[in-house]
Design a protein around this motif. Structure first.
Motif, PDB file in Angstrom:
ATOM      1  N   ALA A  37       0.529  -1.551   0.536  1.00 36.01           N
ATOM      2  CA  ALA A  37      -0.385   0.238   0.122  1.00 36.01           C
ATOM      3  C   ALA A  37       1.085   0.781  -0.405  1.00 36.01           C
ATOM      4  CB  ALA A  37      -0.839   0.163   0.764  1.00 36.01           C
ATOM      5  N   LEU A  38       1.913   1.251   0.514  1.00 36.86           N
ATOM      6  CA  LEU A  38       3.154   2.443   0.383  1.00 36.86           C
ATOM      7  C   LEU A  38       3.193   2.582  -0.878  1.00 36.86           C
ATOM      8  CD1 LEU A  38       5.178   1.572   4.009  1.00 36.86           C
ATOM      9  CD2 LEU A  38       3.271   3.375   3.462  1.00 36.86           C
ATOM     10  N   GLN A  39       3.544   1.756  -2.149  1.00 32.01           N
ATOM     11  CA  GLN A  39       4.047   2.251  -2.675  1.00 32.01           C
ATOM     12  C   GLN A  39       2.355   2.677  -3.995  1.00 32.01           C
ATOM     13  OE1 GLN A  39       5.076  -2.334  -4.365  1.00 32.01           O
ATOM     14  NE2 GLN A  39       7.235  -1.645  -3.314  1.00 32.01           N
ATOM     15  N   ARG A  40       1.755   1.948  -3.289  1.00 32.03           N
ATOM     16  CA  ARG A  40       0.529   2.667  -4.440  1.00 32.03           C
ATOM     17  C   ARG A  40       0.059   3.675  -3.449  1.00 32.03           C
ATOM     18  NH1 ARG A  40      -0.970  -2.527  -3.344  1.00 32.03           N
ATOM     19  NH2 ARG A  40      -2.405  -2.129  -1.328  1.00 32.03           N
ATOM     20  N   ARG A  41       0.098   4.764  -2.231  1.00 29.54           N
ATOM     21  CA  ARG A  41      -0.154   5.343  -1.767  1.00 29.54           C
ATOM     22  C   ARG A  41       1.085   6.651  -2.685  1.00 29.54           C
ATOM     23  NH1 ARG A  41       1.173   8.909   2.821  1.00 29.54           N
ATOM     24  NH2 ARG A  41      -0.340   9.939   3.577  1.00 29.54           N
ATOM     25  N   GLU A  42       1.849   5.773  -3.010  1.00 28.96           N
ATOM     26  CA  GLU A  42       3.216   7.191  -3.587  1.00 28.96           C
ATOM     27  C   GLU A  42       3.230   7.246  -5.267  1.00 28.96           C
ATOM     28  OE1 GLU A  42       7.141   6.650  -0.552  1.00 28.96           O
ATOM     29  OE2 GLU A  42       7.128   5.492  -2.633  1.00 28.96           O
ATOM     30  N   LEU A  43       2.361   6.645  -5.606  1.00 30.53           N
ATOM     31  CA  LEU A  43       2.159   6.328  -6.813  1.00 30.53           C
ATOM     32  C   LEU A  43       0.939   7.270  -6.932  1.00 30.53           C
ATOM     33  CD1 LEU A  43       2.765   5.697  -9.827  1.00 30.53           C
ATOM     34  CD2 LEU A  43       1.177   4.069  -9.717  1.00 30.53           C
ATOM     35  N   ARG A  44      -0.202   6.901  -6.035  1.00 27.38           N
ATOM     36  CA  ARG A  44      -1.240   8.362  -5.831  1.00 27.38           C
ATOM     37  C   ARG A  44      -0.930   9.594  -6.065  1.00 27.38           C
ATOM     38  NH1 ARG A  44      -3.189   4.863  -2.312  1.00 27.38           N
ATOM     39  NH2 ARG A  44      -3.776   3.129  -3.521  1.00 27.38           N
ATOM     40  N   LEU A  45      -0.273   9.826  -5.087  1.00 21.26           N
ATOM     41  CA  LEU A  45       0.624  11.563  -4.546  1.00 21.26           C
ATOM     42  C   LEU A  45       1.157  11.547  -5.706  1.00 21.26           C
ATOM     43  CD1 LEU A  45       0.930  10.250  -0.504  1.00 21.26           C
ATOM     44  CD2 LEU A  45      -0.516  12.226  -2.474  1.00 21.26           C
ATOM     45  N   ILE A  46       2.564  11.463  -6.461  1.00 18.91           N
ATOM     46  CA  ILE A  46       2.983  11.833  -7.622  1.00 18.91           C
ATOM     47  C   ILE A  46       1.943  11.725  -8.639  1.00 18.91           C
ATOM     48  CG2 ILE A  46       4.521  10.799  -9.133  1.00 18.91           C
ATOM     49  CD1 ILE A  46       6.271   9.131  -7.551  1.00 18.91           C
ATOM     50  N   LEU A  47       0.927  10.877  -9.225  1.00 21.82           N
ATOM     51  CA  LEU A  47      -0.016  11.478 -10.075  1.00 21.82           C
ATOM     52  C   LEU A  47      -0.872  12.182  -9.935  1.00 21.82           C
ATOM     53  CD1 LEU A  47      -0.889   8.060 -11.494  1.00 21.82           C
ATOM     54  CD2 LEU A  47       0.280   9.822 -12.414  1.00 21.82           C
ATOM     55  N   ALA A  48      -0.920  13.160  -8.363  1.00 19.22           N
ATOM     56  CA  ALA A  48      -2.223  13.715  -7.932  1.00 19.22           C
ATOM     57  C   ALA A  48      -1.198  15.220  -7.886  1.00 19.22           C
ATOM     58  CB  ALA A  48      -2.607  13.398  -6.889  1.00 19.22           C
ATOM     59  N   GLY A  49       0.164  15.213  -8.264  1.00 16.23           N
ATOM     60  CA  GLY A  49       1.248  16.643  -8.095  1.00 16.23           C
ATOM     61  C   GLY A  49       1.893  16.179  -6.968  1.00 16.23           C
ATOM     62  N   LYS A  50       1.486  15.707  -5.389  1.00 13.64           N
ATOM     63  CA  LYS A  50       1.829  15.904  -4.368  1.00 13.64           C
ATOM     64  C   LYS A  50       3.153  15.673  -4.454  1.00 13.64           C
ATOM     65  CE  LYS A  50      -3.013  15.625  -3.654  1.00 13.64           C
ATOM     66  NZ  LYS A  50      -4.355  15.521  -2.639  1.00 13.64           N
ATOM     67  N   LEU A  51       3.634  14.614  -4.565  1.00 13.28           N
ATOM     68  CA  LEU A  51       5.069  14.145  -4.487  1.00 13.28           C
ATOM     69  C   LEU A  51       5.807  14.345  -5.495  1.00 13.28           C
ATOM     70  CD1 LEU A  51       6.259  12.394  -2.255  1.00 13.28           C
ATOM     71  CD2 LEU A  51       5.268  10.976  -2.986  1.00 13.28           C
ATOM     72  N   LYS A  52       6.311  14.848  -5.371  1.00 19.74           N
ATOM     73  CA  LYS A  52       8.099  14.544  -7.068  1.00 19.74           C
ATOM     74  C   LYS A  52       8.141  13.439  -5.977  1.00 19.74           C
ATOM     75  CE  LYS A  52       9.233  19.564  -6.368  1.00 19.74           C
ATOM     76  NZ  LYS A  52       8.148  20.138  -5.848  1.00 19.74           N
ATOM     77  N   PRO A  53       8.400  12.860  -7.533  1.00 17.64           N
ATOM     78  CA  PRO A  53       8.888  11.383  -7.932  1.00 17.64           C
ATOM     79  C   PRO A  53      10.847  11.082  -6.616  1.00 17.64           C
ATOM     80  CG  PRO A  53       8.210  12.007  -9.875  1.00 17.64           C
ATOM     81  CD  PRO A  53       7.918  13.009  -9.202  1.00 17.64           C
ATOM     82  N   LYS A  54      10.777  11.794  -6.341  1.00 19.92           N
ATOM     83  CA  LYS A  54      12.292  12.099  -6.182  1.00 19.92           C
ATOM     84  C   LYS A  54      12.542  11.408  -4.892  1.00 19.92           C
ATOM     85  CE  LYS A  54      13.279  16.631  -4.935  1.00 19.92           C
ATOM     86  NZ  LYS A  54      14.083  17.327  -4.506  1.00 19.92           N
TER      87      LYS A  54
END
Length: 174
Positions: free
Chosen positions: A142-159
């Motif tokens: 779930a942590l990986q899925r959450r990070e992907l969601r946040l990246i796609l929403a523009g709330k987390l930078k891939p780095k």
């Protein structure tokens, strides 16, 4: 902080596909299925949070098989991870044609809900305790899925997506 088991959020919802639910090919309309999935997921999330919840995101929903007029849809939902104010819910959708005795898995998805208080503000949710091997696997992923969601929403930078970086490092090693 309170804790709850994943099994406590388990929800199953059944719907009969009627003519008003279908398109001109007598297949279940995707929007109708998404509506039913949102309801089942919200019930599951509310069972975990003991609060009103609102839909925050819906992961990719792929339609593996058409669902026909007269089929019975079973939507199974269970919380897979609780974060601070949100929960992730996994949905598995099956379609059963009762006269023929066939049953197929037609869809899977992850929905994210945020718990809110009586004033509409976010509120902390109980931690989730996974018990089975499958629950533990979904919990950890779930942590990986959450990070992907946040990246796609523009709330987390891939780095800054540490869990996804670790996943890709493991894949490159193989």
């Amino acid at each position: 902080m309170t804790q709850k088991f994943a099994r406590e959020s388990y929800t199953i919802m059944n719907e009969l596909v009627l003519p008003n639910d279908t398109n001109t090919l007598n297949n279940l309309m995707g929007g109708r299925l998404l509506h039913w999935m949102d309801i089942a997921a919200a019930i599951s999330a509310q069972k975990h949070c003991n609060r009103i919840v609102v839909t925050a995101s819906v992961d990719n929903v792929s339609f593996k098989h058409p669902v026909k007029l007269g089929d019975v849809i079973s939507i199974e939902a269970k919380v897979t991870r609780a974060f601070n104010t949100s929960v992730e819910v996994r949905l598995v959708v099956s379609a059963q044609n009762i006269p023929s005795g066939t049953k197929i898995r037609s869809n899977e998805a992850f929905y994210t809900f945020v718990a809110i208080d009586q004033n509409g503000r976010t509120i902390t949710v109980p931690q989730l305790i996974p018990e089975t091997d499958e629950e533990k696997k979904l919990y950890n992923e779930a942590l990986q899925r959450r990070e992907l969601r946040l990246i796609l929403a523009g709330k987390l930078k891939p780095k800054d997506a540490k869990e996804l970086q670790n996943l890709f490092r493991e894949v490159v090693k193989e």
